[in-house]
Design a protein around this motif. Sequence first.
Motif, mmCIF file in Angstrom:
data_model
loop_
_atom_site.group_PDB
_atom_site.id
_atom_site.type_symbol
_atom_site.label_atom_id
_atom_site.label_comp_id
_atom_site.label_asym_id
_atom_site.label_seq_id
_atom_site.Cartn_x
_atom_site.Cartn_y
_atom_site.Cartn_z
ATOM 1 N N VAL A 16 0.825 -1.213 0.000
ATOM 2 C CA VAL A 16 0.000 0.000 0.000
ATOM 3 C C VAL A 16 0.856 1.258 0.000
ATOM 4 C CG1 VAL A 16 -1.584 1.340 1.427
ATOM 5 C CG2 VAL A 16 -2.056 -1.082 1.000
ATOM 6 N N GLY A 17 1.911 1.250 0.787
ATOM 7 C CA GLY A 17 2.761 2.437 0.890
ATOM 8 C C GLY A 17 3.438 2.820 -0.410
ATOM 9 N N ASP A 18 3.656 1.857 -1.301
ATOM 10 C CA ASP A 18 4.292 2.160 -2.583
ATOM 11 C C ASP A 18 3.390 3.034 -3.454
ATOM 12 O OD1 ASP A 18 6.795 0.586 -2.341
ATOM 13 O OD2 ASP A 18 5.423 -1.117 -2.246
ATOM 14 N N VAL A 19 2.094 2.742 -3.449
ATOM 15 C CA VAL A 19 1.141 3.556 -4.197
ATOM 16 C C VAL A 19 1.045 4.947 -3.577
ATOM 17 C CG1 VAL A 19 -1.290 3.832 -4.852
ATOM 18 C CG2 VAL A 19 -0.193 1.586 -5.022
ATOM 19 N N GLY A 20 0.867 5.002 -2.270
ATOM 20 C CA GLY A 20 0.745 6.291 -1.590
ATOM 21 C C GLY A 20 1.970 7.162 -1.766
ATOM 22 N N TYR A 21 3.150 6.557 -1.650
ATOM 23 C CA TYR A 21 4.388 7.312 -1.810
ATOM 24 C C TYR A 21 4.482 7.925 -3.203
ATOM 25 C CZ TYR A 21 9.337 8.346 -2.471
ATOM 26 O OH TYR A 21 10.526 8.972 -2.772
ATOM 27 N N ALA A 22 4.146 7.131 -4.225
ATOM 28 C CA ALA A 22 4.259 7.610 -5.601
ATOM 29 C C ALA A 22 3.340 8.802 -5.848
ATOM 30 C CB ALA A 22 3.932 6.475 -6.570
ATOM 31 N N ILE A 23 2.097 8.718 -5.370
ATOM 32 C CA ILE A 23 1.149 9.825 -5.541
ATOM 33 C C ILE A 23 1.614 11.052 -4.767
ATOM 34 C CG2 ILE A 23 -1.206 10.601 -5.045
ATOM 35 C CD1 ILE A 23 -2.092 7.674 -5.569
ATOM 36 N N GLN A 24 2.026 10.836 -3.529
ATOM 37 C CA GLN A 24 2.468 11.952 -2.685
ATOM 38 C C GLN A 24 3.652 12.686 -3.301
ATOM 39 O OE1 GLN A 24 3.798 10.771 1.217
ATOM 40 N NE2 GLN A 24 3.976 12.876 1.942
ATOM 41 N N LYS A 25 4.665 11.932 -3.719
ATOM 42 C CA LYS A 25 5.861 12.570 -4.272
ATOM 43 C C LYS A 25 5.534 13.344 -5.533
ATOM 44 C CE LYS A 25 10.698 11.850 -5.454
ATOM 45 N NZ LYS A 25 10.662 13.017 -6.341
#
Length: 271
Positions: free
Chosen positions: A143-152
């Motif tokens: 899950v964190g991989d998706v969130g990180y990509a959007i956030q960055k």
Amino acid sequence: MIIPKSREEIELMRESALIVSKTLGMLAPEIKPGVSTLELDKLAEEFIRDHGAEPGFLGLYDFPNSLCVSPNAQVVHGIPNKTPLQEGDIISIDCGAKKNGFYGDHAYTFPVGEVAPEVKKLLEVTKESLYVGIREFKAGNRVGDVGYAIQKYTEDHGYGVVRELVGHGLGRTMHEDPEMPNYGRRGRGKKFVEGMVVAIEPMINMGTKRIKQLPDGWTILTADNKPSAHFEHDVALVDGKPELLSTFKYIYESLKINSTEEDEFRAKVYD
């Protein structure tokens, strides 16, 4: 608990998702100055029922309408009303449908006529961030991989990423595990498994990430009253890769927009 779906169930979910897609496509040419969001809501409810489905939001958690319509500084969960849209507005429309026991749920932010260049850029970057996130929804990731990509991607453009509202798993209920934040750390959170279906939905603010709620108990606004954008797709993990169940194709056909943005995530061409 994550509930993986069989191939047959994924096809049923695709049917529900495409009803939402077609509803948004039907609404697209109706979104213009002078039209009220309540008029759009009535059109959507009729269209969904005419296609053998039920409005997914109507009555859900006691929500009073079939669409969540959120103009300008409203982030999500806006209630349709009689106020007419104005030139230069933006309007986020989130729509759900239930058919064959499964939900479809996705969203698009529309410009109303000509919008300011900085607002147009917000819409472009937010929609781009949706696909940036979808690319990370694959076997071996979390899950964190998706969130990180959007956030960055969005923070690199100077925008605020809403923390309190997140995407989610989807299936026989509107909200399943896992929660899908639009921020996070790589390698953290629940691991993606074959057959899972999620709604990925960046909610991105032009200014601060902070939000506030209106007394109606539903409508969420940006704390600084600057515009917010919201785009959402339903995505299944099939053969270890993301596959779109929803599509913006019908919106683009209605508005005569050429786009290849979904091609890498499509397993089939929709009629």
